[in-house]
Write an enzyme that holds these catalytic residues in place. Structure first.
Site, PDB file in Angstrom:
ATOM      1  N   THR A  46      34.137  45.832  37.281  1.00 24.19           N
ATOM      2  CA  THR A  46      33.715  46.061  35.812  1.00 24.19           C
ATOM      3  C   THR A  46      32.075  45.970  35.987  1.00 24.19           C
ATOM      4  O   THR A  46      31.390  46.937  35.438  1.00 24.19           O
ATOM      5  CB  THR A  46      33.974  44.854  34.970  1.00 24.19           C
ATOM      6  OG1 THR A  46      35.585  44.987  34.806  1.00 24.19           O
ATOM      7  CG2 THR A  46      33.474  45.133  33.383  1.00 24.19           C
ATOM      8  N   TYR A 108      44.407  51.597  28.269  1.00 25.24           N
ATOM      9  CA  TYR A 108      44.285  52.931  27.197  1.00 25.24           C
ATOM     10  C   TYR A 108      45.727  53.060  26.695  1.00 25.24           C
ATOM     11  O   TYR A 108      45.626  52.769  25.508  1.00 25.24           O
ATOM     12  CB  TYR A 108      44.071  54.156  28.109  1.00 25.24           C
ATOM     13  CG  TYR A 108      44.008  55.334  26.949  1.00 25.24           C
ATOM     14  CD1 TYR A 108      42.748  55.411  26.118  1.00 25.24           C
ATOM     15  CD2 TYR A 108      44.867  56.136  26.877  1.00 25.24           C
ATOM     16  CE1 TYR A 108      42.650  56.309  25.092  1.00 25.24           C
ATOM     17  CE2 TYR A 108      44.855  57.112  25.594  1.00 25.24           C
ATOM     18  CZ  TYR A 108      43.667  57.128  24.803  1.00 25.24           C
ATOM     19  OH  TYR A 108      43.623  58.252  23.912  1.00 25.24           O
ATOM     20  N   TYR A 135      43.919  41.699  37.833  1.00 28.30           N
ATOM     21  CA  TYR A 135      42.801  41.287  37.042  1.00 28.30           C
ATOM     22  C   TYR A 135      42.873  41.461  35.851  1.00 28.30           C
ATOM     23  O   TYR A 135      43.534  42.794  35.325  1.00 28.30           O
ATOM     24  CB  TYR A 135      41.602  42.230  37.610  1.00 28.30           C
ATOM     25  CG  TYR A 135      40.382  42.386  37.356  1.00 28.30           C
ATOM     26  CD1 TYR A 135      39.789  41.321  36.262  1.00 28.30           C
ATOM     27  CD2 TYR A 135      39.242  43.197  37.413  1.00 28.30           C
ATOM     28  CE1 TYR A 135      38.655  41.484  35.483  1.00 28.30           C
ATOM     29  CE2 TYR A 135      38.345  43.427  36.753  1.00 28.30           C
ATOM     30  CZ  TYR A 135      37.821  42.627  35.943  1.00 28.30           C
ATOM     31  OH  TYR A 135      36.599  42.530  35.207  1.00 28.30           O
ATOM     32  N   LYS A 163      42.543  37.213  38.895  1.00 26.70           N
ATOM     33  CA  LYS A 163      41.070  36.917  38.230  1.00 26.70           C
ATOM     34  C   LYS A 163      41.073  37.261  37.044  1.00 26.70           C
ATOM     35  O   LYS A 163      41.759  38.433  36.243  1.00 26.70           O
ATOM     36  CB  LYS A 163      40.220  38.030  39.001  1.00 26.70           C
ATOM     37  CG  LYS A 163      38.704  37.748  38.618  1.00 26.70           C
ATOM     38  CD  LYS A 163      38.219  38.715  37.509  1.00 26.70           C
ATOM     39  CE  LYS A 163      36.695  38.343  37.118  1.00 26.70           C
ATOM     40  NZ  LYS A 163      36.307  39.232  36.199  1.00 26.70           N
TER      41      LYS A 163
END
Length: 289
Positions: A46, A108, A135, A163
């Site tokens: 990110t 999405y 993640y 994570k």
């Protein structure tokens, strides 16, 4: 590898003023990162603006990180919107030398739990013998999964850990309780390392740490000694950095430009630019490995 708690800086991706990928600056940043005494570095995630990178750009960043930092100290982020895309990225990253991987949940579209298991099982097959983490970032992906359901996915797919980017540490604690022994949990809450460790987490992934590593290193070292009071005493220094740089890619890149690591503070993701009159604080001295 360092002993727990682990620190994993999440590194930015460098772009030129024209928005083009700047691999020269990426390599310079990665070379500096390699001097830090941390568990690993999180690349093309990110903070690395992965959603704005083409597959070839993303792989170029991962390859540069593996070259400069070394495969044992790089988590290559290969998550994508589909299993097909993620597996393709993972296999190519593996060919470049990556051996530790993280993959964000598909995004999405709505993702049933069975489809999530398929996604990570496909990655597990493609990355046999490699370290693989899920993640989870509900605010960005729209996938809100309970810690207990996530633990079931981890077990079903044979993952090594997770994570999580979820506010606070309650989610971390519940996830740790639901996972089998040996599974590792990292938190994206870089300002809460003592609390993450208290909740059973192994450490934090920090986008802020690259802008000023020293307080984070001091805090982790205090916790390794079992000196919680000393770790908490460092909090004002950590909070000061988080207040400026987290999450603020423009400010982080401006700091790295000031250090001579990046040639430009260009950011691809939509963002609010920092006011020109807002000074960028000088970082504390870096403690090297």
């Amino acid at each position: 590898m360092t002993t727990t708690p682990h620190l994993l800086p999440a590194l930015v991706t460098a772009f030129g003023q024209d928005g083009a990928l700047d691999l020269v600056s990426c390599r310079r940043l990665f070379a500096r990162a390699a001097t830090l005494d941390v568990e690993a570095h999180f690349v093309a995630g990110t903070t690395g603006e992965f959603v704005t990178l083409s597959d070839d750009e993303r792989l170029a960043v991962i390859g540069a990180a593996v070259d400069e930092i070394g495969p044992q100290h790089v988590f290559a982020h290969v998550g994508a919107a589909s299993e097909h895309a993620a597996v393709r990225l993972a296999m190519r990253a593996h060919e470049l030398g990556a051996r530790r991987f993280a993959a964000i949940t598909p995004y999405y579209t709505a993702v049933p739990r069975a489809a999530l298991v398929d996604y990570y099982t496909g990655l597990r097959r493609a990355l046999d013998g490699c370290e693989l983490f899920a993640y989870v970032f509900p605010d960005r992906t729209g996938l809100d999964i309970s810690p207990e359901d996530l633990a079931a996915v981890v077990v079903a797919a044979g993952l090594d850990g997770v994570k999580v980017s979820v506010p606070g540490v309650d989610y971390v604690g519940r996830l740790v309780d639901a996972l089998p022994a040996g599974a590792v949990v990292y938190s994206g809450n870089d300002a809460l390392l003592p609390e993450v460790v208290e909740a059973g987490g192994a450490g934090v992934v920090s986008g802020v740490m690259q802008a000023g590593p020293e307080p984070f290193l001091r805090q982790a070292e205090a916790l390794r000694r079992g000196d919680v009071a000393a770790a908490l005493a460092v909090r004002p220094d950590v909070d000061a950095l988080v207040g400026v740089y987290g999450p603020n890619l423009a400010a982080t890149k401006a700091r790295l430009v000031a250090e001579g690591l990046l040639a430009s503070s260009a950011v691809r993701v939509p963002h609010v630019s920092r006011p020109a009159t807002d000074p960028v604080p000088e970082p504390p001295a870096v403690v090297q490995a």
